[in-house]
Write an enzyme that holds these catalytic residues in place. Structure first.
Site, short mmCIF file in Angstrom:
data_model
loop_
_atom_site.label_atom_id
_atom_site.label_comp_id
_atom_site.label_asym_id
_atom_site.label_seq_id
_atom_site.Cartn_x
_atom_site.Cartn_y
_atom_site.Cartn_z
N LYS A 80 5.06 4.62 -1.12
CA LYS A 80 5.07 5.90 -1.84
C LYS A 80 6.38 6.67 -1.71
O LYS A 80 6.83 7.29 -2.69
CB LYS A 80 3.89 6.76 -1.38
CG LYS A 80 2.55 6.28 -1.93
CD LYS A 80 1.38 7.07 -1.35
CE LYS A 80 0.05 6.57 -1.92
NZ LYS A 80 -1.11 7.20 -1.28
N GLY A 124 0.81 -1.21 0.00
CA GLY A 124 0.00 0.00 0.00
C GLY A 124 0.85 1.26 0.00
O GLY A 124 1.97 1.29 -0.54
N SER A 125 0.33 2.30 0.63
CA SER A 125 0.97 3.62 0.56
C SER A 125 2.32 3.69 1.25
O SER A 125 3.04 4.69 1.09
CB SER A 125 0.03 4.67 1.16
OG SER A 125 -1.14 4.78 0.39
N SER A 126 2.70 2.66 2.01
CA SER A 126 4.02 2.69 2.66
C SER A 126 5.15 2.69 1.63
O SER A 126 6.29 3.04 1.96
CB SER A 126 4.17 1.51 3.61
OG SER A 126 4.15 0.27 2.91
#
Length: 685
Positions: free
Chosen positions: A428, A424-426
Site C-alpha cells: 500500500k 497484501g497490504s505491505s
C-alpha cells in the site's frame, strides 16, 4: 668414316670423364656434423627413437644404454608425464668453421617441451663424434651423437627415478561483510572401526544410531575385500560440531577417529539456502566440465553461492615432476612444477549476525525475510525458513534422510527468498507513492467511506472490496488509511489513477522486470500477463492481491525510495562489486517521502503493529496480510508480512513474510518476529 670415329671416341671419353668425376664427388662429399645434427634433431622432435638408436647414436652411447633402456624409458616417461610438443634448436656454427674428424663437434642445443607440470626449457651441450663403422665388407664414416638421460629431462641420471605428484589447492572461503566465516575449510572427524578391537557385536547398533546409518551398512564396510583385522575402516565423516557424538563413539572399544579436512558452514541452517553447499561432482557435471580440469574425485558447488561462485572459489591443483636419486633417503629434486593456485576468498554484503537473528526469530516457521541498506542497495540478509544442514548434503546425504526432508510439510529444502508471493497490504505505501507523485492522491484530503464493504456500482456484480476496520475515522486521509490499512481507500485511489497509470507506476518500481541480482530470484509481477483487465482487478492489485506477486528482496527494495527520498538501488551481494548503483531514480519527492515516513511510524505507534512498538527503537513499517483463495467457500491460507526500519537510524530495511497466519495470529505476529530479530541483533552487535 675416320672423322666420325674420332668424334665418337671424343664423346665417349668425355662421358667417361664425366662419370668418373661424378663418382669421385659423391664419394668425397661426406656429411658434416651440422648436417647430421639437423637430421638427428628432426627425428628427435618426431619421437623416432628406434631410428635414432639404430643410425645416429655413438658407439659409446649404445654400449652404455641398451635399446630397451633408451627407447622404452623415453616412451614411458613421455606417456607418464604427458610430454608433448618437443622442440629442439641449436646455435648455428660460423660459416668458416672447419670440422676435424679427430675432435668431437660441439653444439649448444635448446630443448623445450610441454609436460603435465607445465613447460620445460633447458640447454645442453651435444657432441657429435666421427666414427668409422664396418658392416661386413662395407665401411661407413659418419658423425654420431653422444647421448645420456639428461637429454630426456634436465639433470636426469641413469639410475634416477622420475615421479609426478599433485600439489593440492584450497577452495576459497566465504565470509560475511565483517569477516565472519560462512563457508570455510575446516576439519571434521572421520569415524572408523578397527575390526580386531571391535569384538562386541551389540555395539554395532549403538554406532549405527549415533552415526545415522544402518547395521547392514556397517557390516558392508567391514566386509570389504581389502579390510584386514588391524586396518582403520571408515564408516562416516562428521563435522567438528559433532564433538559430543564423537566422544560417545570413542568410548566403544574398536571405534576411533582421524582428523579429516572438510568444508564447514558455521551458521548452519540460518544461511543454508544462501550459501548452499559443495558435493561430489556428478557424472553429468563432469561430462560438461572435464575440459576445464575437473575429475571424478572433485567436489563442486552444488547449490547457492557455492555454486554461483564456483569459478572463483575453485582452487586449481598444481603438478610437480621430480627426480629421486637411488641413495636411501634421498630427497626428491623438483624438475618442473606448476604451483597450486588456491581459490579466491570472497566476502558477501550479508551481515551474518542479522541473518541469524532473523532466522532465529522466525522459530522454524515457513517464511522468508530480506534486509537491505537503503543508501547503497547492499543485501544484508536473505533468509528462507525452515532451513537444512548443509553439512549433511556435503558429506553425502542418505536417500532415507533426503526423502524425509523432501516430504516434510514445512518444506525445508524449498528456497522461499527466491520465490514471489502476493504481498497484501505491505504494498500500500507503494500505491500511495505512485498516486502522490502523479498528483492524484492528496495525503491530507480525506475520503468519506462507510461500511465494511464497497463497490463502485452495480456493474461490479457480486464483487465488493472489504476492509477489516470500518471504525476508521471519516473523512479518511492517507495517514489513517495506512494506520487502519484500509483496502477501500486504496482501491478508490487506484480507480482514480486509472489502470494504465497505475501499471506504469508499478513498472517504474521494477514490477515485471528481472531483478538485477547475482542470484536467480523470481521477478515481481503485476499480474500473470502484466495487464489489469478489470476495475475489480485494479482494486485488488492496489492492496497487493489479485494476481500481484512480489519477491521478498524486491519488497524491501521498494521501501528504499521512502527512506532515502526517491531512489531504488541495484541489489548487491558481493563486497567487491559496486554498491550504490541506481536501478530506479526519481520515484518519490523528498516531501512525499517525508509524508510516508511519518505515516509508517504512526502505523507502528497507533496502528495494528503494536508488537513492533518498542520503547527504545522507533520502528516504522507496514504490515500486510495476503489471502490465498481456497476452493469453494472455505477460508484460504493467509500469509503475513511486515516491512520495517528504524525511523531514527534507517541503516537497514527488513521485509519478512510468514506463511499460514490465518489462525487468528494476524500480521502483528510477523511484526513481533521482526522486532525480536532487531532487538536480538542489537544485543549481539
Amino acid at each position: 668414316m675416320q672423322m666420325r670415329m674420332k668424334k665418337w671416341l671424343a664423346a665417349l671419353t668425355l662421358c667417361m670423364l664425366t662419370l668418373l668425376f661424378a663418382g669421385c664427388t659423391k664419394e668425397d662429399a661426406k656429411p658434416t656434423p651440422e648436417e647430421r645434427l639437423q637430421e638427428y634433431v628432426e627425428l628427435w622432435q618426431k619421437n623416432e627413437h628406434r631410428k635414432i638408436y639404430k643410425d645416429y647414436l655413438s658407439a659409446d652411447t649404445i654400449a652404455n644404454f641398451p635399446a630397451d633402456f633408451y627407447i622404452d624409458r623415453q616412451e614411458k616417461l613421455q606417456r607418464d608425464l604427458d610430454i608433448t610438443n618437443i622442440r629442439v634448436t641449436y646455435d648455428e656454427p660460423a660459416e668458416e668453421t672447419e670440422w676435424s674428424i679427430e675432435e668431437p663437434a660441439s653444439f649448444t642445443v635448446h630443448i623445450s617441451m610441454d609436460t603435465a607440470a607445465g613447460p620445460v626449457t633447458y640447454d645442453k651441450e651435444l657432441l657429435m663424434v666421427h666414427e668409422v663403422r664396418e658392416d661386413g665388407e662395407q665401411t661407413e664414416e659418419n658423425w654420431y651423437a653422444e647421448w645420456d638421460p639428461s637429454f630426456i629431462l634436465p639433470g636426469l641420471d641413469t639410475k634416477d627415478t622420475v615421479g609426478i605428484m599433485t600439489l593440492p589447492s584450497k577452495r576459497g572461503e566465504i565470509t560475511d561483510r565483517h569477516g565472519r566465516p560462512i563457508a570455510i575449510n575446516g576439519a571434521g572427524y572421520e569415524i572408523g572401526i578397527v575390526p580386531e578391537r571391535f569384538t562386541d557385536s551389540a555395539n554395532k547398533k549403538i554406532v549405527a544410531e549415533l552415526l545415522g546409518v544402518t547395521v547392514d551398512f556397517i557390516d558392508k564396510q567391514l566386509n570389504q575385500s581389502w579390510v584386514k583385522p588391524n586396518y582403520f575402516v571408515t564408516v562416516k565423516v562428521l563435522p567438528s560440531s559433532a564433538k559430543d557424538v564423537v566422544e560417545r563413539l570413542i568410548e566403544l572399544p574398536g571405534v576411533t577417529y582421524q582428523k579429516a579436512e572438510m568444508r564447514e558452514y558455521p551458521f548452519g541452517e540460518s544461511l543454508a539456502h544462501l550459501t548452499g553447499y559443495i558435493g561430489k561432482i556428478t557424472a553429468e557435471q563432469l561430462e560438461k566440465l572435464e575440459s576445464e580440469g575437473y575429475t571424478e574425485r572433485d567436489l563442486i558447488g552444488r547449490q547457492g553461492m557455492e555454486r554461483v561462485l564456483e569459478e572463483r572459489l575453485r582452487g586449481h591443483d598444481g603438478v610437480r615432476i621430480y627426480k629421486k636419486e637411488p641413495a636411501v633417503g634421498a630427497t626428491p629434486i623438483p624438475i618442473v612444477e606448476t604451483p597450486a593456485r588456491d581459490g579466491e576468498n570472497i566476502s558477501l554484503t550479508i551481515d551474518a549476525s542479522l541473518q541469524k537473528a532473523l532466522f532465529d526469530s522466525m522459530k522454524g516457521e515457513p517464511g522468508t525475510a530480506a534486509a537491505v541498506d537503503p543508501h547503497t542497495g547492499e543485501t544484508l540478509a536473505l533468509v528462507s525458513s525452515p532451513g537444512f544442514d548443509p553439512t549433511e548434503f556435503m558429506l553425502g546425504i542418505s536417500s532415507a534422510r533426503y526423502a524425509a526432508l523432501s516430504e516434510d510439510p514445512l518444506k525445508p529444502l524449498f528456497n522461499r527468498f527466491a520465490s514471489a508471493y502476493a504481498p497484501g497490504s505491505s504494498v500500500k505505501p507503494i500505491t500511495a507513492a505512485i498516486g502522490m507523485e502523479i498528483g492524484n492522491l492528496q495525503p491530507d484530503k480525506g475520503l468519506d467511506i462507510k461500511g465494511s464493504t464497497w463497490q463502485k456500482d452495480s456493474s461490479w456484480g457480486n464483487y465488493r472490496v472489504s476492509r477489516l476496520h470500518p471504525e476508521a475515522p471519516n473523512p479518511l486521509d492517507l495517514n489513517h488509511a495506512l494506520i487502519y490499512s484500509d483496502n477501500i481507500y486504496f482501491a478508490q485511489q487506484a480507480l482514480a489513477m486509472g489502470r494504465q497509470t497505475f501499471i506504469d507506476g508499478l513498472v517504474s518500481y521494477g514490477f515485471g522486470e528481472d531483478i538485477p541480482f547475482i542470484l536467480n530470484i523470481a521477478s515481481s509481477q503485476i499480474s500473470n500477463d502484466g495487464k489489469i483487465s478489470s476495475e475489480g482487478q485494479l482494486a485488488d492489485t492496489s492492496f497487493g492481491q489479485g494476481q500481484m506477486l512480489a519477491n521478498i528482496l524486491h519488497l524491501a527494495m521498494m521501501y528504499e525510495p521512502i527512506v532515502n527520498g526517491g531512489t531504488m538501488y541495484k541489489p548487491s551481494l558481493l563486497m567487491d562489486e559496486k554498491h550504490g548503483d541506481i536501478w530506479k531514480d526519481g520515484l518519490l519527492s523528498n516531501d512525499n517521502a517525508e509524508v510516508l515516513r511519518n505515516s509508517l511510524r504512526n502505523v507502528v505507534v497507533d496502528g495494528f503493529a503494536q508488537s513492533a512498538n518498542l520503547p527504545d527503537i522507533a520502528l516504522a513499517g507496514k504490515t500486510g496480510t495476503a489471502e490465498l483463495k481456497a476452493g469453494g467457500s472455505g477460508r484460504g491460507q493467509e500469509n503475513g508480512f511486515f516491512v520495517t526500519y528504524d525511523s531514527a537510524d534507517p541503516t537497514y530495511i527488513i521485509a519478512m513474510m510468514i506463511e499460514s497466519i490465518e489462525d487468528e495470529r494476524g500480521s502483528d505476529y510477523v511484526a513481533a518476529m521482526a522486532a525480536d530479530a532487531i532487538m536480538l541483533y542489537r544485543q549481539n552487535e
